[in-house]
Design a protein around this motif. Structure first.
Motif, PDB file in Angstrom:
ATOM      1  N   GLN A  95      16.830  -9.923 -12.645  1.00 38.60           N
ATOM      2  CA  GLN A  95      16.984  -8.706 -13.252  1.00 38.60           C
ATOM      3  C   GLN A  95      16.616  -7.647 -12.253  1.00 38.60           C
ATOM      4  O   GLN A  95      15.443  -7.634 -11.766  1.00 38.60           O
ATOM      5  CB  GLN A  95      16.177  -8.710 -14.417  1.00 38.60           C
ATOM      6  N   MET A  96      17.487  -6.767 -12.034  1.00 40.24           N
ATOM      7  CA  MET A  96      17.264  -5.823 -11.105  1.00 40.24           C
ATOM      8  C   MET A  96      16.554  -4.481 -11.934  1.00 40.24           C
ATOM      9  O   MET A  96      16.686  -4.391 -12.958  1.00 40.24           O
ATOM     10  CB  MET A  96      18.569  -5.212 -10.754  1.00 40.24           C
ATOM     11  N   LEU A  97      15.556  -4.307 -11.159  1.00 35.32           N
ATOM     12  CA  LEU A  97      14.588  -3.045 -12.158  1.00 35.32           C
ATOM     13  C   LEU A  97      14.487  -1.784 -11.224  1.00 35.32           C
ATOM     14  O   LEU A  97      14.978  -1.491 -10.128  1.00 35.32           O
ATOM     15  CB  LEU A  97      13.069  -3.650 -11.835  1.00 35.32           C
ATOM     16  N   GLU A 114      13.217 -15.212 -12.420  1.00 34.36           N
ATOM     17  CA  GLU A 114      12.511 -16.384 -13.141  1.00 34.36           C
ATOM     18  C   GLU A 114      13.139 -17.642 -12.737  1.00 34.36           C
ATOM     19  O   GLU A 114      14.538 -17.688 -12.575  1.00 34.36           O
ATOM     20  CB  GLU A 114      12.462 -16.109 -14.614  1.00 34.36           C
ATOM     21  N   GLN A 168      13.826  -3.707  -6.193  1.00 38.41           N
ATOM     22  CA  GLN A 168      12.692  -4.590  -7.020  1.00 38.41           C
ATOM     23  C   GLN A 168      13.628  -5.311  -7.988  1.00 38.41           C
ATOM     24  O   GLN A 168      14.348  -4.820  -8.506  1.00 38.41           O
ATOM     25  CB  GLN A 168      12.010  -3.359  -7.766  1.00 38.41           C
ATOM     26  N   ILE A 179       7.673 -16.765 -12.402  1.00 37.30           N
ATOM     27  CA  ILE A 179       7.956 -15.296 -12.754  1.00 37.30           C
ATOM     28  C   ILE A 179       7.422 -14.453 -11.658  1.00 37.30           C
ATOM     29  O   ILE A 179       6.333 -14.407 -11.067  1.00 37.30           O
ATOM     30  CB  ILE A 179       7.355 -14.963 -14.235  1.00 37.30           C
ATOM     31  N   LEU A 180       8.313 -13.664 -11.078  1.00 35.43           N
ATOM     32  CA  LEU A 180       8.012 -12.814  -9.842  1.00 35.43           C
ATOM     33  C   LEU A 180       8.558 -11.522 -10.191  1.00 35.43           C
ATOM     34  O   LEU A 180       9.508 -11.322 -11.010  1.00 35.43           O
ATOM     35  CB  LEU A 180       8.598 -13.141  -8.616  1.00 35.43           C
ATOM     36  N   VAL A 181       7.731 -10.346 -10.061  1.00 38.45           N
ATOM     37  CA  VAL A 181       8.146  -8.843  -9.811  1.00 38.45           C
ATOM     38  C   VAL A 181       7.804  -8.524  -8.610  1.00 38.45           C
ATOM     39  O   VAL A 181       6.536  -8.511  -8.128  1.00 38.45           O
ATOM     40  CB  VAL A 181       7.741  -8.153 -10.942  1.00 38.45           C
ATOM     41  N   GLY A 182       8.538  -8.354  -7.680  1.00 38.37           N
ATOM     42  CA  GLY A 182       8.463  -7.513  -6.403  1.00 38.37           C
ATOM     43  C   GLY A 182       9.526  -6.967  -5.814  1.00 38.37           C
ATOM     44  O   GLY A 182      10.926  -6.939  -6.373  1.00 38.37           O
ATOM     45  N   THR A 185       5.127  -9.776  -3.137  1.00 38.80           N
ATOM     46  CA  THR A 185       4.315  -9.426  -4.201  1.00 38.80           C
ATOM     47  C   THR A 185       3.121  -9.105  -3.761  1.00 38.80           C
ATOM     48  O   THR A 185       2.403  -9.662  -2.788  1.00 38.80           O
ATOM     49  CB  THR A 185       3.928 -10.316  -5.488  1.00 38.80           C
ATOM     50  N   TYR A 218      13.063  -8.588 -10.965  1.00 39.35           N
ATOM     51  CA  TYR A 218      12.367  -9.602 -11.824  1.00 39.35           C
ATOM     52  C   TYR A 218      12.892 -10.776 -11.568  1.00 39.35           C
ATOM     53  O   TYR A 218      14.265 -11.051 -11.624  1.00 39.35           O
ATOM     54  CB  TYR A 218      12.548  -9.128 -13.105  1.00 39.35           C
TER      55      TYR A 218
END
Lengths: 185, 185, 185, 185
Positions: D112-114, D81, D77, D10-13, D37, D79
Motif C-alpha cells: 500500500q502506497m502511503l 504485508e 513510504q 508488517i512493515l511501514v517504512g 524502518t 505499507y
DNA sequence: TTTT
DNA sequence: TTTT
C-alpha cells in the motif's frame, strides 16, 4: 480489489460456545463464533488478581465456515485474521443498532486451529473440548488452516457471493507460485 | 500484565474529522478519532466501479492522545495499532447499547502519522489537511510514532512509569548494526 | 522511544528444539528458539501433496526469555510477536555474514504459549512435548503470555537497557489502567 | 493452500532506492525493494539522541511488482504485508550464505502506497520523491493498494469476480452500510 | 529441527 | 459464554 487502507484484526482466543452455522440462499455457509481474549494483572492498590475478558463476534464465510462448523467447539483455541465490519440494523422498536464483527472471508481471512487435535486418535470426540484443542471432524479433512489462497471453492462471501459449490474446480487450485524453483534470486 | 490471548487491530486510514480531545479526572488525555478504511472494486455484473468505506472509532490515551490532538487533522493518514474493546451503555430509553472501539494505549498501542508533514516549513497549518499528511505542531516535537517501549516522556500511560535515569547503561545500549550508513546489502 | 516506521513480525508455529538460554553480563536472560511455520498444497500439475517449512530464528530477552526457558520445549506451539533485526558478523574466514532474527523484547514483544499445558496435572513433564503444548514449569508461574506492559522487571534488552534487576519493585507493576471504571466514555 | 502456522510481516517504512524490476521466464514480474524502518530514542546515560535504522529486503511478485515499479521511488513510504522467507545460496567461495526476505505475493501479500501522490498533477515526476509520497504512473491506474484478491492470475476474487453473472445478485452483493455518506456515528 |  |  483495490483498497486505500488497511483493516486487519488478529485474535488468539477461545470459543465461548459451539459455532453456529447457517447457509445463505446461494448455498454458502456462514459460521458465527464468539472468541474470548483475556488479560489478567495484579491490582497495584489492593494487591488482588484481576481479570478482564473481551468477547469478539466473528463471522466466517464459505469454506472457512464449514471447517469451523466441523472442527471447532466451545473452548477451542483459534487464531483468527479478519477485518472489522460494523453493520447497522434496527431493533424491534425500529431504532438503529450497530454491531461490529470480525469478518473472516475470502483471501483476507485466516482461521487456524491451535493446540492440536484433542480426544485421542480415532476415538469419538464426545462433546466437550478441553484445553482449547479441536475435535474430530464429522468428515475427513486434512487441512488445519484455511484461508488465503485456497478459497477457490469458498462459495459464500458476505458482500460478494461466490460461485456455486458445484463449480468445476478450476485451474487456480494451486500454490501461489513455484517458489522453490522459480524465484529468480 | 499477563494475558491469555491476542487482541490486536491494525488500521491504515484517514481521519474523518479533527480529533476530539478530553481530559480525565486524573489529568490523562483521551483523543477520539474516526478512521476510514475503504475498498473499491469493479462490479463484475454491472461493470461499474464500487466502493465501500468502513469507519472505525479509535480512542487514544495518554501521550498518544496528546500527540493526536496536536498533529492529526481531518484527512490525516495514520497507522493505528490497538485492541478491540466493546463497551455497554444505555441509551435514553434505558436500552442496552454496545459500542466497539479500537483502544490505543500503553504499550499495546501504536499511532504513527503517515505521509510526512504537510503545509511547508514554518507556515501556519491552516485548517485542512491534504493528501493525508499531518500538520504543524502547536509545540515542537521530534517524534512521529509514539507508543511502546519508549514513552519516557509519555506521562499519562497506563503502565507507563519508566526506568530510572541513573541505571548503569550496559553494553546493549546500542544498535547491533551500522546505521546512518548505506544500506548494508 | 519514537520511531518512524513499523517493523512487526507475527508467527504461529512449533519449536524445532528446546530453547537455548544464556545470560548476559547484566544478568538478563536471552532465549534462542527456532520456530517452524509450514504450508502445504496440492501441486496442480503432478497432483501430489507438497509441503514447505520455513524456519525462523527467534531471540527472546529478559522475562520473556526466562519463561521460554521454563515452559517451552521442542514441539511447543507458540504465538510470537517481535521485530526483524539483521545483524552482521564475521565468520572464521573474516567474511561478512548476515543473520536475520525476530527479536522479542520489551514492550514490542509478545510470546504466548498455545494449546494448553501438556502432560497432566502434577506429573513430571518427562522430556518430549506432544501436540504443541507446553510443559510443567521448573518453578511456579501464573502467567502464560508475557510481553508488553509487564516487562517492568525485564532487565536485559537489546538496544534499550532497562532498570536494574535489583530495582525495588516500583509502583508501575500494575495494570494499564483501571479500564473498568476510568475510561471516560 | 493449507498451512499450519502463521508467518506474517508488517512493515511501514521508506524505500532506500528505486525498485529493481525483473521478469521471470514465465513473464511474471518481480520487484525488489529495500525498506527502512527506524527508531530513535534519547540515551538515558549520555542524554544524546540516538537512532537505529533497520533495512529490509522485500520481494514483490506479479501485479504487485508491476505497481511497485510504476509508482514507487526512492523515499516512497509504503505499507508492506508479506511473509518471511530465508533462502540459501553459495558465494563465490562455495560457502553457504543465507538471505532473509519479506516475500509479498499472491493473497498473502499487501503493498500500500502511503502519503498520497507527490509532485502535483500532470507534472513530470522528476526523479526523487519527497515526504514519502509516490509518483506519477507511467500509465494510468486507479488503485492505490494492490494485494490480496487482485492478482490477475487469480480469477476468484472476493468482491470482485466470484459469482457467475447469472447469479441472482443476492442482497449481500452490497455494502452493509451507507458509504460515500457521513460518518455513521 | 517442529507440526499435521 | 471461553481459557488459565
Amino acid at each position: 480489489m483495490a483498497s486505500r487502507g488497511v483493516n486487519k484484526v488478529i485474535l488468539v482466543g477461545n470459543l465461548g460456545n459451539d459455532p453456529e452455522i447457517r447457509y445463505m440462499p446461494s448455498g454458502g455457509a456462514v459460521a458465527n463464533i464468539t472468541v474470548a481474549t483475556s488479560e489478567s494483572w495484579r491490582d497495584k492498590n489492593t494487591g488482588e488478581q484481576r481479570e478482564k475478558t473481551e468477547w469478539h463476534r466473528v463471522a466466517l464465510f464459505g469454506k472457512l465456515a464449514e471447517v469451523a462448523g466441523e472442527y471447532l467447539r466451545k473452548g477451542s483455541q483459534v487464531y483468527i485474521e479478519g477485518q472489522l465490519q460494523t453493520r447497522k440494523w434496527q431493533n424491534q422498536q425500529g431504532q438503529d443498532q450497530y454491531t461490529t464483527e470480525i469478518v473472516v472471508q475470502g483471501f483476507n481471512g485466516v482461521m487456524q486451529m491451535l493446540g492440536g487435535r484433542q480426544g485421542g486418535q480415532g476415538a469419538p470426540m464426545g462433546g466437550q473440548q478441553q484445553q482449547g484443542g479441536w475435535g474430530q471432524p464429522q468428515q475427513p479433512a486434512q487441512q488445519q488452516n484455511y484461508g488465503q489462497q485456497n478459497n477457490n471453492f469458498a462459495p459464500a462471501q458476505q458482500s460478494a457471493p461466490q460461485q456455486q459449490p458445484q463449480s468445476p474446480a478450476p485451474q487456480y487450485n494451486e500454490p501461489p507460485m513455484d517458489f522453490d524453483d522459480d524465484i529468480p534470486f
